[in-house]
Design a protein around this motif. Structure first.
Motif, short mmCIF file in Angstrom:
data_model
loop_
_atom_site.label_atom_id
_atom_site.label_comp_id
_atom_site.label_asym_id
_atom_site.label_seq_id
_atom_site.Cartn_x
_atom_site.Cartn_y
_atom_site.Cartn_z
N TYR A 10 0.81 -1.20 0.00
CA TYR A 10 0.00 0.00 0.00
C TYR A 10 0.85 1.26 0.00
O TYR A 10 1.96 1.29 0.50
CB TYR A 10 -0.99 0.00 1.16
N TRP A 11 0.28 2.30 -0.67
CA TRP A 11 0.87 3.65 -0.77
C TRP A 11 2.27 3.62 -1.38
O TRP A 11 3.21 4.21 -0.86
CB TRP A 11 0.85 4.36 0.59
N ASN A 12 2.39 2.92 -2.52
CA ASN A 12 3.67 2.83 -3.22
C ASN A 12 3.65 3.42 -4.62
O ASN A 12 4.66 3.40 -5.30
CB ASN A 12 4.11 1.36 -3.32
N GLY A 13 2.49 3.88 -5.10
CA GLY A 13 2.41 4.42 -6.45
C GLY A 13 2.51 3.35 -7.53
O GLY A 13 2.88 3.66 -8.67
N LEU A 14 2.19 2.11 -7.20
CA LEU A 14 2.25 1.02 -8.18
C LEU A 14 1.20 1.21 -9.26
O LEU A 14 0.12 1.75 -9.00
CB LEU A 14 2.05 -0.33 -7.49
N LEU A 32 -3.70 -3.32 -1.05
CA LEU A 32 -3.19 -2.69 -2.28
C LEU A 32 -3.69 -1.25 -2.39
O LEU A 32 -3.63 -0.66 -3.47
CB LEU A 32 -3.63 -3.51 -3.50
N GLN A 33 -4.14 -0.67 -1.30
CA GLN A 33 -4.69 0.67 -1.32
C GLN A 33 -3.60 1.72 -1.54
O GLN A 33 -2.44 1.50 -1.25
CB GLN A 33 -5.47 0.96 -0.03
N GLY A 34 -4.04 2.86 -2.06
CA GLY A 34 -3.15 4.00 -2.21
C GLY A 34 -2.11 3.86 -3.29
O GLY A 34 -1.01 4.40 -3.18
N ASN A 35 -2.44 3.18 -4.36
CA ASN A 35 -1.55 3.05 -5.50
C ASN A 35 -2.23 3.67 -6.71
O ASN A 35 -3.16 4.45 -6.57
CB ASN A 35 -1.20 1.57 -5.73
N ASN A 36 -1.77 3.31 -7.89
CA ASN A 36 -2.36 3.83 -9.13
C ASN A 36 -2.82 2.69 -10.03
O ASN A 36 -2.70 2.78 -11.25
CB ASN A 36 -1.36 4.73 -9.86
N PHE A 37 -3.35 1.63 -9.43
CA PHE A 37 -3.85 0.52 -10.22
C PHE A 37 -5.07 0.97 -11.02
O PHE A 37 -5.85 1.81 -10.57
CB PHE A 37 -4.25 -0.66 -9.31
N MET A 55 -8.53 -2.25 -1.48
CA MET A 55 -8.16 -1.77 -2.81
C MET A 55 -8.57 -0.32 -3.01
O MET A 55 -8.68 0.15 -4.12
CB MET A 55 -8.82 -2.65 -3.87
N HIS A 56 -8.81 0.40 -1.92
CA HIS A 56 -9.28 1.77 -2.00
C HIS A 56 -8.16 2.73 -2.38
O HIS A 56 -6.98 2.39 -2.34
CB HIS A 56 -9.94 2.20 -0.68
N ASN A 57 -8.58 3.92 -2.81
CA ASN A 57 -7.65 4.99 -3.19
C ASN A 57 -6.68 4.57 -4.28
O ASN A 57 -5.47 4.74 -4.17
CB ASN A 57 -6.88 5.50 -1.95
N ASN A 58 -7.24 4.02 -5.35
CA ASN A 58 -6.50 3.71 -6.56
C ASN A 58 -7.17 4.45 -7.72
O ASN A 58 -7.93 5.39 -7.50
CB ASN A 58 -6.48 2.19 -6.81
N GLN A 59 -6.92 4.00 -8.93
CA GLN A 59 -7.54 4.58 -10.13
C GLN A 59 -8.37 3.52 -10.86
O GLN A 59 -8.50 3.58 -12.08
CB GLN A 59 -6.45 5.13 -11.07
#
Length: 182
Positions: A10-14, A32-37, A55-59
């Motif tokens: 989480y929060w890695n910009g993946l 997996l939250q806080g990435n750019n999936f 899986m929150h806060n992604n794209q």
């Protein structure tokens, strides 16, 4: 990866799409939250040890796949994305307690999707785009859920449901059911 138990990325910009974890039957938790999936949330099947799926806060901008045989899933968080399509059935996750999907673009609801989830204690679908018929069916099913297993302490948030920018209000019959659920 049959012995994989935890994924904490989480929060890695993946970037990229979400993994399905097929064959990871020992998996207990996924963060997996806080990435750019982007893309869909795949259907998850036969992950009987899976307890939480964050899986929150992604794209994420696709649909949510079906959950099948997730007997120990308690927490599903996928808020603050751009998920579309229908809210899937959670019948395959009979012990789910929290479903948090606010701030998405969900428009539809599959009838019966929440009727058997009698352990659910928190549902947040606020700030989505449900059409009138979907919202009415959702309320009908929440009412059926309660009739099947009356209990207190359940929080349901359906605020600010809009479709094409227009506020969607439950029908008169559903408003009566909402009042009874309160």
């Amino acid at each position: 990866m049959g012995s994989l138990q935890y994924v904490s990325l989480y929060w890695n910009g993946l970037t990229g799409t979400l993994p399905s974890f097929a064959g990871s039957t020992s998996i207990y938790g996924v963060q997996l939250q806080g990435n750019n999936f982007t893309g869909n949330i795949p259907g998850y099947t036969n992950l009987t040890n899976l307890r939480y799926l964050y899986m929150h806060n992604n794209q994420l901008d696709g649909t949510i796949g079906e959950f099948t045989n997730l007997t120990n899933l308690y927490y599903f968080y996928a808020h603050n994305n751009r998920l579309s399509g229908a809210l899937p059935s959670f019948a395959g996750a009979p012990n789910i307690r929290y479903i948090i999907l606010f701030n998405n673009n969900l428009i539809g609801y599959i009838g019966g999707a929440l009727t058997s989830n009698t352990r659910m204690s928190y549902l947040d679908l606020s700030n989505n785009d449900f059409v009138q018929t979907a919202l009415n069916q959702l309320i009908d099913d929440l009412y059926t859920n309660y009739q099947t297993s009356p209990r207190g302490g359940v929080t349901i948030n359906l605020k600010n449901i809009r479709n094409n920018g227009v506020l969607v209000v439950p029908s008169e019959e559903q408003l009566d059911k909402v009042e009874q659920l309160r």
